[in-house]
Structure formats: C-alpha cells, structure tokens
Motif scaffolding. Structure first.
Motif, PDB file in Angstrom:
ATOM      1  N   GLU A  95      -1.957  -8.615   6.499  1.00  0.00           N
ATOM      2  CA  GLU A  95      -3.332  -8.179   6.737  1.00  0.00           C
ATOM      3  C   GLU A  95      -3.469  -6.671   6.566  1.00  0.00           C
ATOM      4  N   ILE A  96      -2.538  -5.934   7.135  1.00  0.00           N
ATOM      5  CA  ILE A  96      -2.598  -4.472   7.073  1.00  0.00           C
ATOM      6  C   ILE A  96      -2.414  -3.977   5.644  1.00  0.00           C
TER       7      ILE A  96
ATOM      8  N   ARG B 151     -12.718 -12.524   1.909  1.00  0.00           N
ATOM      9  CA  ARG B 151     -13.543 -11.425   2.410  1.00  0.00           C
ATOM     10  C   ARG B 151     -14.784 -11.196   1.559  1.00  0.00           C
TER      11      ARG B 151
ATOM     12  N   TYR C 221      -6.798 -13.383  -0.195  1.00  0.00           N
ATOM     13  CA  TYR C 221      -7.249 -12.419   0.813  1.00  0.00           C
ATOM     14  C   TYR C 221      -8.624 -11.857   0.438  1.00  0.00           C
ATOM     15  N   PHE C 222      -8.785 -11.452  -0.822  1.00  0.00           N
ATOM     16  CA  PHE C 222     -10.052 -10.845  -1.234  1.00  0.00           C
ATOM     17  C   PHE C 222     -11.160 -11.890  -1.395  1.00  0.00           C
TER      18      PHE C 222
ATOM     19  N   ARG D  62      -2.635 -12.341  -2.435  1.00  0.00           N
ATOM     20  CA  ARG D  62      -3.547 -11.189  -2.513  1.00  0.00           C
ATOM     21  C   ARG D  62      -4.941 -11.655  -2.933  1.00  0.00           C
TER      22      ARG D  62
ATOM     23  N   GLY E  32      -7.428  -2.849  -0.476  1.00  0.00           N
ATOM     24  CA  GLY E  32      -8.878  -2.843  -0.606  1.00  0.00           C
ATOM     25  C   GLY E  32      -9.453  -1.440  -0.492  1.00  0.00           C
ATOM     26  N   GLN E  33      -8.895  -0.646   0.409  1.00  0.00           N
ATOM     27  CA  GLN E  33      -9.350   0.739   0.564  1.00  0.00           C
ATOM     28  C   GLN E  33      -9.042   1.564  -0.682  1.00  0.00           C
TER      29      GLN E  33
ATOM     30  N   ASN F 184      -2.911  -5.528   2.721  1.00  0.00           N
ATOM     31  CA  ASN F 184      -4.007  -5.837   1.804  1.00  0.00           C
ATOM     32  C   ASN F 184      -5.291  -5.103   2.171  1.00  0.00           C
ATOM     33  N   LYS F 185      -5.438  -4.749   3.433  1.00  0.00           N
ATOM     34  CA  LYS F 185      -6.546  -3.873   3.812  1.00  0.00           C
ATOM     35  C   LYS F 185      -6.379  -2.509   3.142  1.00  0.00           C
ATOM     36  N   LYS F 186      -5.143  -2.011   3.099  1.00  0.00           N
ATOM     37  CA  LYS F 186      -4.854  -0.748   2.411  1.00  0.00           C
ATOM     38  C   LYS F 186      -5.180  -0.855   0.926  1.00  0.00           C
TER      39      LYS F 186
END
Length: 367
Positions: A352-353, A24, A20-21, A17, A359-360, A355-357
């Motif tokens: 990917e999906i 980005r 991932y951040f 995790r 971040g949101q 961890n995008k959630k």
C-alpha cells in the motif's frame, strides 16, 4: 489518471500495481506481449488492452517487433494516455514512439544488473533511450546505482518497491493447505523454492546440497514451484546422478495470490540463492508469512535486514554452506528472528505504501 502499462501479461507484480490503481478509480490500460496463458491478466479491470504479437513463429517473435512501435503510438495517442509505465529497460526501445504525456521506466534487476555486462552492445542503447523518460523507478539502491551508471537521469529517479500485499501474504491464515495438496505430513520437513530455472538462480547448487541435507534430516522434501517436464529436461541427469528424485516435488505453475501464500506459510524454510538479485519480492513474501529464509550473500539486503538475524545468509554457489544452513534451520539449532523480519517488511516494504508513492510520482511528473 489514464495509466498504461507495457508489460508481460503474467507478471504478478505489475498486475498487482495495475489492480491497485484500478481500485482507486484510475483508468488503467494494458499493452502486453502475447502469451497463451492470460488467466491473471484477464482478472484486471482494464479499460482497454492491446496485445503485441500472437504466435511464436520466427516472424512474429522477431521481425514483427518492428511493427510494435506503430501499435504503441496509435494506442497511446487514441486513448490519450497520461502515463506510459514500461516494465523493464529492455523494452525502452518503444519509448520514442509513445504519445503518452509522460513516460516512466521501471528498471528490472536483471535488465540493469546483468544484461549490460552480458551484452555490452546495449550499454550505449540504454544511454540513448533513457533520454526519453520522465521518471525512473526501481526496487533497490543496487539497481538505482547501476542504472545511473548506464545513463539514467538523476532527477525523478526513485526507489519504489513492489511491496508485499498483506491481504494475501501474512502469518494469520491456517497452516496445512499446501501440505495437504502435496500429501506431506506435518512431521515432514518442507524446503520451498519459488525462483526460476535460469542458471542465475543456482538450482544446481540447491540440488547438490540435498544429499548432504538428507544425511542429517531424513524426512524432508524439496518443493519447487515449476513444471516437472522443464525441470527434468534441464536437471534430470544431475538428479539421477545424485539419487535424490524421491526427495523432490514439483508443483507446476502456482497462482501468485490464491495459492503461493499457502506454500510460503507451510514451508519450514524458503531458499533463494541466486548469483544476482535486486530486491526479491518472493523473499519478502515468505518473511511476511513468518517463514525463515536462506539467501545468498548479495548487496541488496545490506542496510535493510540483520544478517543471520532476520534471515540466514550463505556465500554464492557454495554447496556445503547452503546444506549446513538448511540443516541448522530444519533441526532448530539455528533460529531466524521471523518476528523482526515481519515487522521490517510491514514498515518498509508494504504494498500500500509503495504504490501510494508511485501514484504521487505520477502526479508530480504530470504537473
């Protein structure tokens, strides 16, 4: 965002995790419980880190914990942390001391599914500390429901899986690397377990199944991703009584991203038969490699996968049923639809999906 994780330093899923951040462009920090082994933790591009405790003496392990809140308060204040992401409700004690703008708790399966029943005294403590969170995440409906019963807020309470990182776990890389490391021929059958040695994971049941399996499948090795010394200390007497030592291989600690995928890919079957589970990433990773899995009959898979289609399901702590399932898969008499399981993982448990959630969610609570 300035995101800080409070975590165990070698938890591969929290580290994934964090990476991932970092990738980005976020500023990512680490407050971690000191360990002698920090290999994977050092590979992350942290902006800053802070360890809690430096040895295993009685003082540092227990009494020194009362000094941790001061460190956490100072670190989150000095670095103007936006999100403090605490891994595990058992660490919720530190929530009131954070000076981050917002706090997120990630419920771990055992923290909410087992610990409160084993130690009822923590139930009112959970209820109290949940008051300090701005959002709660967990990896399954099972964990979410139990958390709500323990006092977790209903709002901003989401299911966000760890997710499988398909850059590492996939069916496309060449088979054979793990077998070469283990000295196994392609003809030998390989049964792989990457779960821990705690009683929860029922490795005694796995061991008791081996004599039954080898009556039907002579050339088979059971491979355990753990150190032989600790395993033999706990199960040595049972192994001697069963006479199965020559059918066992211990790999020692396996690097999660560099080595584990090859073991998942090379195995003929992966087994995970604990008495309690929330959403086992190790099972999903095996599925992502299109390897058949055998799991224990627990609520977490219901509504996600087809029983005896995407995986084989056996009763909890049932030696005969487990042995029969292993024999059926190794002999080819029972087929697992590994393609269906793989597609399910890609769609619903994707790194990917998920961890995008996450971040949101961070952005939502900061608004």
């Amino acid at each position: 965002m300035r995101i800080c994780f409070l975590h165990k330093p070698n938890d591969p899923y929290i580290l994934s995790r964090a990476r991932y951040f970092v990738d980005r462009g976020h500023q990512v920090y680490s407050i971690y419980f000191e360990s002698k082994k920090l290999g994977a933790h050092k590979s992350i591009g942290w902006c800053e880190t802070r360890s809690l405790g430096k040895s295993s003496t009685f003082y540092s392990k227990y009494l020194n914990r009362f000094l941790y809140p001061k460190k956490i308060k100072k670190f989150t204040r000095d670095h103007e942390i936006d999100i403090l992401h605490i891994n595990g409700m058992l660490n919720s004690f530190y929530l009131p001391f954070s000076r981050a703008k917002k706090q997120v708790i990630e419920n771990q399966g055992s923290d909410v599914l087992r610990a409160p029943d084993l130690y009822p005294v923590i139930k009112p403590l959970y209820r109290f500390f949940y008051r300090f969170v701005d959002a709660v995440i967990q990896d399954s409906k099972v964990a979410q429901k139990k958390g709500l019963l323990l006092g977790a807020p209903y709002e901003l309470n989401e299911i966000i899986e760890i997710g499988v990182d398909f850059r590492h776990f996939n069916p496309d890389f060449h088979r054979g690397k793990a077998r070469d490391n283990l000295g196994l021929s392609n003809e030998a059958k390989m049964v792989f377990s990457s779960r821990g040695m705690e009683d929860l994971y029922n490795l005694d049941i796995v061991l008791r199944a081996i004599p039954i399996v080898i009556e039907s499948v002579m050339e088979v090795k059971f491979v355990f991703a753990c150190n032989v010394s600790g395993f033999m200390e706990k199960y040595g007497r049972l192994i001697h009584e069963l006479g199965i030592k020559k059918h066992l291989i211990f790999t020692g600690q396996i690097d999660h991203t560099e080595t584990m995928p090859f073991y998942c890919r090379d195995a003929d079957v992966v087994i995970s038969v604990p008495s309690s589970d929330s959403s086992p990433a190790s099972v999903y990773e095996a599925m992502a490699c299109k390897t058949p899995v055998i799991i224990s009959d627990l609520p977490w898979y219901q509504g996600k996968f087809d029983r005896d289609g995407d995986m084989i399901v056996v009763p909890v702590r049932n030696v005969d049923k487990l042995a029969d399932a292993i024999i059926q898969v190794l002999s080819g008499r029972k087929k697992v639809d590994v393609d269906s399981a793989y597609e399910n993982i890609i769609k619903n448990i994707n790194f990917e999906i998920e961890n995008k959630k996450l971040g949101q969610l961070y952005k939502k609570i900061l608004q």
